[in-house]
Design a protein around this motif. Structure first.
Motif, mmCIF file in Angstrom:
data_model
loop_
_atom_site.group_PDB
_atom_site.id
_atom_site.type_symbol
_atom_site.label_atom_id
_atom_site.label_comp_id
_atom_site.label_asym_id
_atom_site.label_seq_id
_atom_site.Cartn_x
_atom_site.Cartn_y
_atom_site.Cartn_z
ATOM 1 N N GLY A 84 10.686 -1.341 8.189
ATOM 2 C CA GLY A 84 10.290 -0.399 9.228
ATOM 3 C C GLY A 84 8.873 -0.576 9.736
ATOM 4 O O GLY A 84 8.409 0.214 10.567
ATOM 5 N N ARG A 85 8.189 -1.598 9.264
ATOM 6 C CA ARG A 85 6.809 -1.859 9.694
ATOM 7 C C ARG A 85 6.755 -3.188 10.441
ATOM 8 O O ARG A 85 7.213 -4.203 9.921
ATOM 9 C CB ARG A 85 5.869 -1.899 8.492
ATOM 10 C CG ARG A 85 5.810 -0.597 7.712
ATOM 11 C CD ARG A 85 4.909 -0.723 6.498
ATOM 12 N NE ARG A 85 4.751 0.550 5.808
ATOM 13 C CZ ARG A 85 3.933 0.761 4.790
ATOM 14 N NH1 ARG A 85 3.176 -0.249 4.336
ATOM 15 N NH2 ARG A 85 3.845 1.940 4.218
ATOM 16 N N LEU A 86 6.180 -3.159 11.623
ATOM 17 C CA LEU A 86 6.011 -4.368 12.413
ATOM 18 C C LEU A 86 4.558 -4.818 12.269
ATOM 19 O O LEU A 86 3.649 -4.194 12.815
ATOM 20 C CB LEU A 86 6.363 -4.118 13.873
ATOM 21 C CG LEU A 86 6.223 -5.309 14.822
ATOM 22 C CD1 LEU A 86 7.089 -6.484 14.372
ATOM 23 C CD2 LEU A 86 6.576 -4.893 16.254
ATOM 24 N N TYR A 87 4.355 -5.901 11.516
ATOM 25 C CA TYR A 87 3.005 -6.379 11.207
ATOM 26 C C TYR A 87 2.496 -7.310 12.307
ATOM 27 O O TYR A 87 3.260 -8.071 12.906
ATOM 28 C CB TYR A 87 2.998 -7.127 9.879
ATOM 29 C CG TYR A 87 3.161 -6.243 8.664
ATOM 30 C CD1 TYR A 87 2.051 -5.703 8.030
ATOM 31 C CD2 TYR A 87 4.424 -5.953 8.163
ATOM 32 C CE1 TYR A 87 2.197 -4.899 6.898
ATOM 33 C CE2 TYR A 87 4.577 -5.156 7.031
ATOM 34 C CZ TYR A 87 3.460 -4.625 6.414
ATOM 35 O OH TYR A 87 3.610 -3.830 5.306
ATOM 36 N N GLY A 88 1.180 -7.284 12.518
ATOM 37 C CA GLY A 88 0.536 -8.183 13.467
ATOM 38 C C GLY A 88 -0.479 -7.437 14.304
ATOM 39 O O GLY A 88 -0.440 -6.202 14.420
ATOM 40 N N ARG A 89 -1.390 -8.187 14.905
ATOM 41 C CA ARG A 89 -2.481 -7.578 15.654
ATOM 42 C C ARG A 89 -2.004 -6.958 16.959
ATOM 43 O O ARG A 89 -1.348 -7.606 17.774
ATOM 44 C CB ARG A 89 -3.578 -8.614 15.933
ATOM 45 C CG ARG A 89 -4.745 -8.116 16.772
ATOM 46 C CD ARG A 89 -5.589 -7.063 16.013
ATOM 47 N NE ARG A 89 -6.462 -7.664 15.033
ATOM 48 C CZ ARG A 89 -6.486 -7.301 13.739
ATOM 49 N NH1 ARG A 89 -5.673 -6.361 13.279
ATOM 50 N NH2 ARG A 89 -7.319 -7.891 12.912
ATOM 51 N N GLY A 90 -2.331 -5.670 17.133
ATOM 52 C CA GLY A 90 -2.158 -5.016 18.429
ATOM 53 C C GLY A 90 -0.887 -4.229 18.623
ATOM 54 O O GLY A 90 -0.799 -3.454 19.577
ATOM 55 N N GLY A 91 0.111 -4.392 17.768
ATOM 56 C CA GLY A 91 1.348 -3.657 17.972
ATOM 57 C C GLY A 91 1.139 -2.154 17.950
ATOM 58 O O GLY A 91 1.672 -1.419 18.786
#
Length: 495
Positions: free
Chosen positions: A135-142
């Motif tokens: 349930g977590r979308l990792y990465g810069r800016g999301g």
């Protein structure tokens, strides 16, 4: 003017369960995929990417968002990518009111530019390598703040799917927020005639105290930033030959900073950098402290080490929940966010360095003027330099903080109703330690508007740092809550 009607008459009622189901489908079916693509693009803010125009990443994320919006075919929506010479682009959309006598406009805000990479990412993660996990979308800016434009359109779509009345809605999505929004004011002036009479601002660039309820941001700290540099030599010299005679540039810089900060406590010394905390904010902090407790400070990734078979953790400045909330929202705080003049450890020889430079980030209480603080900071740090060293402070800009206007009864009811419908708990109220430059500008331009400043940056989401993530289940519920509040502003036209 018909603006006050929604404060006195019954609001539009949405089917909350249908609303949430519709929005969940849009998130799971398309928005997560769009944000996955977005994260992979290094669309760094211009302060961190001077060649942003040539690289084209900001243009790409704006164009991709615009193409997606157009593909949604929202009835009545008009979209434009607005460009002013030499400035980062802005995405602007407007949706006419339907079936309502309310003349006011809802302004939805977000941004698509990003912070730089930073270090310390988990081995299987990275700033530009999106990963969806539990349930977590990792990465810069999301989470900060790419999701905002997609959530805004999904909220509008969900309202329209039920065929209910809604006020006029406009969207303003910038690409300079992480640099202090210095490009935004010219766009606001250019677009002001098209903004209309703004009665509600929905800013999707803030945080949440937990993932269990809707959170309304009540205040934002300001920012005074710049680079402090101390020069004592024209070139490096042998430390054995010169130390004891040539003063260390680092020691001079440390001494200069003692004028600003009590290094033992972290308290900022100039009285003008402090302000009185309003009674309403103190009362809200006490309620919020009761909800969050020690999670206020436990949510950070504290350093730890083994001490005689037991684990010892680094400590916060306070473990009192109320004081902890006020420290991060209403107290000025100095941080050193970068340094120059130092070789890498592996390259550090027996050399007395010619200069030391620190990048300073001074968070200011919401009611302290940032421009005045930058000027005072410069005078305080540069005057009467020790050893007649060359001490310079180059201001990196300032942004005055923001304190929310009084909450109108209709707005408070709508917030609680939306939070109960989609989270099963009433709305929480919390100040944030970060800065959103647009909010102070909008409060000045639209002093009677209600401000729904909210966002997905909850515990451990770590915006700006490593392992930043978007909590997708929370974002889905937030999108539905925003849609419900917008609909609550409308008053159906008779007949």
């Amino acid at each position: 003017m018909n603006a006050p009607l929604h404060r006195e008459m019954p609001a539009v009622l949405l089917d909350a369960a249908r609303l949430q189901s519709d929005i969940d489908a849009r998130w799971d079916g398309d928005i997560v995929r769009q944000l996955t693509d977005y994260i992979a693009i290094p669309a760094k803010s211009p302060a961190y990417e001077t060649d942003w125009a040539a690289l084209g990443h900001l243009d790409t994320v704006v164009r991709n968002a615009a193409q997606w919006i157009e593909a949604q075919k929202v009835v009545g929506l008009r979209l434009e990518i607005v460009r002013l010479d030499g400035r980062t682009p802005v995405l602007f959309f407007e949706v006419p009111a339907t079936g309502t006598t309310v003349a006011e406009t809802v302004l939805m805000y977000g941004h698509l530019d990003k912070q730089p990479e930073f270090t310390g990412w988990r081995n299987d993660l990275g700033p530009w390598t999106p990963k969806y996990e539990d349930g977590r979308l990792y990465g810069r800016g999301g989470a900060d703040d790419g999701y905002a434009v997609y959530a805004a359109i999904a909220a509008v779509q969900a309202i329209k799917a039920q065929g209910v009345a809604h006020p006029r809605i406009v969207g303003l999505i910038e690409t300079c927020e992480e640099s202090g929004s210095y490009d935004l004011l010219p766009y606001v002036e250019t677009l002001r005639p098209r903004l209309g009479d703004v009665g509600l601002v929905v800013c999707l660039d803030s945080g949440a105290g937990n993932y269990d309820q809707l959170w309304l941001t009540t205040s934002l700290r300001g920012l005074a930033a710049g680079t402090l540099k101390v020069e004592i030599l024209t070139e490096g010299v042998h430390s054995g030959d010169a130390s004891g005679l040539v003063p260390s540039s680092f020691r001079i810089l440390r001494h200069v900073l003692d004028r600003l900060e009590d290094s033992a406590t972290g308290r900022l010394l100039p009285a003008s950098f402090h302000c009185e905390v309003p009674a309403e904010r103190l009362a809200q902090a006490q309620v919020t402290a009761g909800i969050l407790g020690d999670e206020i400070y436990k949510r950070f990734p504290w350093a730890h080490y083994d001490c005689g078979g037991s684990t010892t953790f680094a400590l916060p400045t306070t473990t009192d929940p109320v004081e902890a909330l006020l420290n991060r929202t209403w107290k000025p705080t100095l941080s050193v966010t970068g340094a120059d003049g130092f070789p890498a450890l592996k390259d550090a020889g027996a050399v007395l360095r010619p200069y030391t430079a620190f990048k300073l980030s001074l968070r200011l209480p919401p009611l302290v003027d940032a421009a005045g603080a930058v000027q005072e900071l410069k005078a305080l740090l540069e005057d009467n330099a020790p050893y007649q060293a060359k001490v310079t402070f180059e201001g990196g800009g300032g942004a005055t903080g923001w304190n929310a206007p009084a909450t109108a009864p209709w707005f408070a009811r709508a917030l609680d109703a939306a939070s109960l419908a989609h989270y099963g708990a009433p709305c929480g109220y919390i100040g944030q330690g970060g800065t959103i430059p647009l909010m102070n500008l909008l409060s000045q331009g639209f002093p009677t508007a209600q401000m729904m400043v909210c966002g997905v940056l909850g515990p451990k989401s770590n915006a700006h740092g490593p392992n930043e993530f978007l909590h997708v289940p929370y974002a889905r519920r937030l999108t539905a809550a925003v849609a419900q509040v917008i609909a609550a502003m409308a008053v159906p036209a008779e007949g």
